[in-house]
Design an enzyme around this catalytic site. Structure first.
Site, short mmCIF file in Angstrom:
data_model
loop_
_atom_site.label_atom_id
_atom_site.label_comp_id
_atom_site.label_asym_id
_atom_site.label_seq_id
_atom_site.Cartn_x
_atom_site.Cartn_y
_atom_site.Cartn_z
N HIS A 109 -5.03 9.97 -6.11
CA HIS A 109 -4.02 9.92 -7.18
C HIS A 109 -3.35 8.55 -7.25
CE1 HIS A 109 -0.87 11.86 -9.77
NE2 HIS A 109 -0.12 10.91 -9.24
N GLU A 110 -2.81 8.10 -6.12
CA GLU A 110 -2.11 6.82 -6.11
C GLU A 110 -3.07 5.67 -6.38
OE1 GLU A 110 0.98 7.05 -6.34
OE2 GLU A 110 1.26 9.09 -5.58
N HIS A 169 -3.42 5.18 -10.05
CA HIS A 169 -2.33 4.35 -10.59
C HIS A 169 -2.62 2.86 -10.33
CE1 HIS A 169 0.52 7.42 -11.82
NE2 HIS A 169 0.55 7.99 -10.64
N GLU A 212 -0.03 8.52 -15.60
CA GLU A 212 -0.40 9.79 -15.01
C GLU A 212 -1.80 10.21 -15.47
OE1 GLU A 212 1.63 10.59 -12.76
OE2 GLU A 212 1.01 12.60 -12.17
#
Lengths: 500, 500
Positions: free
Chosen positions: B264-265, B268, B294
């Protein structure tokens, strides 16, 4: 507090917060930053350094200073208020002489230079570093010229690191030290040598770190107010009265590097953490000067950390961690080994008897560079010549020679002498501490440092950076800077170890 | 570039450098800072945030804007210049409408609220948080009133996180999602369940990190342009075009936390690292909005990282690292386990099918609070009612209910909807990527992500934050925001897993 002083104080504290942001960016740059982040970081640090410079030299600041100076007579000369006004006035007068664009150029170039220096050192090739070093020296000369006329161009640089110290005075001190230290080193070289082979065995790096942490915790370094990270060139940095950090380098095959490096940086941090809360967040809220700072790092590293008493307390812990490596080494052998005098190539690994000779070499080269009697391209050659002359050893490559130190990449000319001055001051302070606390060596022999640290806090740390070094040394020891205690310390210690 | 634009551009870039210094201090605060450093750091960040606000709202900035707007017609509407001027104008108008005293009140109260929230959550007692939350909501209403007239008070708050989005539009989108997702979750609950017990076995934390690093390196996350650290509340932060960092939390007894958190990170960070160099160092040099950000983190975490194809490539590596823990788990079982749908209390641990329901609940409560049809003291009760209604589960204590998220303590009302919008956008972008690159699933099955990343760079990342979300979604996918692709994605994926 008068209304004028309140505004002044608030403004100074806001600027100090911005200065800390640069320190944090600098710490991150040296500890964490991904390699390709360098260019952006250099620019960011440049921008904020310029902003700080603008604020420190603004008309508004000039006006604030005039306002508080009008009330100067209402303050006790030893008060926080008087010291802050004096400190900021000196800074303002110095900084208003330097154009903001030059300050930004220096910040940006040194940030780049640091990367080039790392590359040059890793490839042991001075020519990689030469262009940017030439640029930085040029910028430093430009900087010094802002303060003309002066007795000596190097006085200007020295004043940034050791406020009020003059080149002529440092030369005199170094002449005294050189004579005595060269003689001592000569006598030692003619005596039976001590062994230190065991220091170069393989020592698990995690355990090395563990030992260092164990010791500095006993010194009084508080992990809720600091932290330790690894960095190729260890340093200490302060982000607030409750955040003074250290960094350490570990060598799997040399026990001294992490161990004494950790004691050293912890000494700096303990000084910073001992400054009164009232001074923190202002330019008075740090150690007094580089020499005073070094006096503390060297006190904890050498006078304490390389003493026999200290190892009575800590050798059992070390042998617990490294039973195999130290199985044939008794306390006496270990003590002599870590104090072995041996002219060597690397300053940060130099023993106490030869260390100052490394400093003298560097100061002489710096003075030659600034007197413009030495070209940057000739640095490696003259470095090696002087190494042969002072220490009798010559590096094979630039990495172990002229490229070993970070300082020039940071534009920190005039910094090196403060290391030797720090050694001198450390012995003066140690003598004083012992006169007033005769039980210190016994306590150290039990691994107890609370009364030493408390004495240092009450006597030295309590002043923060309120006074200039020449004044502070008198307040602490009752006398001017004096080489005798350090020379006596060396002669006694090594006289015993080498049976002179 | 005209002279006026050059000055404008330089000023904006300098402010951006100062903004980054706050980001660096914030990263350090959450990753490295010793506990007792908190008070000084809060003050330092406050000082620099105030400085940034002053610079962003200064008369000088107003004048610079007027100067460049005079030449607006000379710029292509899609140019860097036009986008920067528009962006800064919007920011300037918004920030100058809010009195400095209100900005200070909000900063002070949210700082206090964060402490109260931590206390309230640890004691699972909403009443501790209620007074300061009431105050913050009052201040946020005051903030919103600075922008009257508006269609809906919540539009003002939404605009800070998802520029240009309207409450009525988000409600419409959420109505579509709610109907479909509630139905899907209902159907799943009536089907035979999949097992996921093996995810809760003991997994060596270092190996978990190693696996995450291995995967995101394949995604294209470049360690020379970023780094990963551990933090209790994982986040991504950007210090420059070559320094986009991620943080991760590791749970020894739950494999998903570090694994999907890392994907997830990294999503980003890959977005941030893909923005064109020209935009970097300006307010255009980041991802476009929270929802777009997101969309990328969820794309890499879920659409890629929780796909069957992905695990064809990476399950062998995972079983190499954890042969014992996964000895009784074949690829199919593992794939179903990590996609198990199970209505639960905690948003950040929710599966893909239920996640948006957590978001809807929060947005509905926020809207009621700002429409003044809900009292703060009634929050815990209505929270629990809605949990029962949407998810069929009810928290035992406030810590697992209304107190679970940090956002309200930061005054970040209007933030939550962007999480759900991000899911919707991620599916739209994924459909588009697949239409244009039919080979993507096969490549992912081989652990290859280069053409996916390249397509995202060319199609989305290249715009940085030049356009507002409503405009950008059309540029990227050719249509407005549309829930169908996400709903189809959920129905297809979970239809197959649960045999619906």
């Amino acid at each position: 507090m008068t209304k004028a002083f309140k505004v002044f104080d608030k403004t100074i504290r806001e600027i100090q917060d911005i200065i800390v942001s640069v320190s944090i960016m600098g710490w991150d740059q040296r500890v964490n930053m991904p390699v390709k982040g360098a260019a952006d970081r250099a620019r960011q640090i440049g921008t904020i350094s310029r902003l700080i410079h603008e604020k420190q030299t603004s008309q508004e600041m000039g006006q604030l200073l005039e306002d508080v100076e009008k009330e100067m007579e209402s303050h006790d000369p030893d008060s926080y208020e008087a010291a802050l006004i004096k400190k900021v006035r000196k800074q303002f007068d110095k900084k208003t002489k330097v154009p903001a664009s030059l300050v930004a150029d220096i910040a940006k170039s040194t940030s780049e230079a640091n990367q080039q220096w790392i590359k040059a050192r890793s490839e042991s090739d001075f020519s990689i570093f030469e262009p940017i070093l030439t640029k930085i020296i040029g910028l430093s000369k430009e900087y010094a010229s802002c303060f003309a006329p002066y007795d000596h161009v190097y006085d200007v640089l020295l004043d940034d690191f050791e406020p009020g110290f003059k080149t002529i005075e440092v030369k005199r001190i170094f002449d005294e030290l050189r004579k005595e230290q060269v003689e001592l080193v000569q006598k030692i070289s003619e005596s039976p040598q001590v062994r230190d082979d065991f220091l170069y065995r393989t020592y698990d790096m995690q355990k090395q770190l563990e030992f260092g942490k164990h010791v500095i915790e006993k010194f009084g370094y508080d992990w809720s107010r600091g932290r330790q990270d690894e960095a190729p060139h260890p340093f200490q940095t302060t982000f607030g009265i409750n955040d003074a950090r250290i960094t350490t380098r570990v060598d799997e095959n040399f026990l001294n590097t992490a161990m004494f490096g950790t004691f050293h940086e912890a000494g700096h941090a303990i000084y910073e953490l001992g400054v009164p809360k009232k001074l923190s967040g202002t330019p008075l809220g740090n150690g007094a000067s580089n020499a005073f700072h070094e006096s503390q790092s060297r006190l904890w590293e050498n006078i304490v950390g390389r003493s026999y008493d200290f190892w009575v307390a800590f050798y059992p812990k070390l042998t617990d961690l490294f039973p195999e490596q130290l199985s044939d080494v008794d306390l006496d052998t270990f003590y002599k080994g870590i104090n072995k005098v041996s002219p060597s190539l690397i300053r940060v690994e130099a023993d106490e008897a030869t260390y100052n000779l490394h400093i003298m070499l560097r100061m002489e080269l710096e003075i030659l560079l600034f007197e413009e009697t030495l070209e940057v391209c000739d640095l490696p050659e003259i470095w090696n010549e002087k190494m042969r002359e002072y220490l009798g050893v010559v590096p094979q490559g630039d990495d172990n020679g002229v490229l070993q130190d970070i300082h020039w990449s940071l534009g920190a000319f005039g910094y090196f002498p403060t290391y030797a001055l720090g050694n001198v001051v450390s012995a003066q302070i140690w003598d004083m501490a012992n006169n007033e606390n005769p039980g210190l060596p016994d306590q150290i022999g039990k691994g107890e440092f609370d009364s030493l640290r408390a004495w240092l806090e009450d006597t030295l740390y309590t002043h923060g950076a309120k006074y200039e070094p020449v004044d502070l040394i008198k307040r602490v020891t009752g006398e001017a800077i004096n080489t005798k205690p350090f020379i006596n310390y060396l002669n006694e210690k090594f006289g015993r170890i080498y049976g002179l």
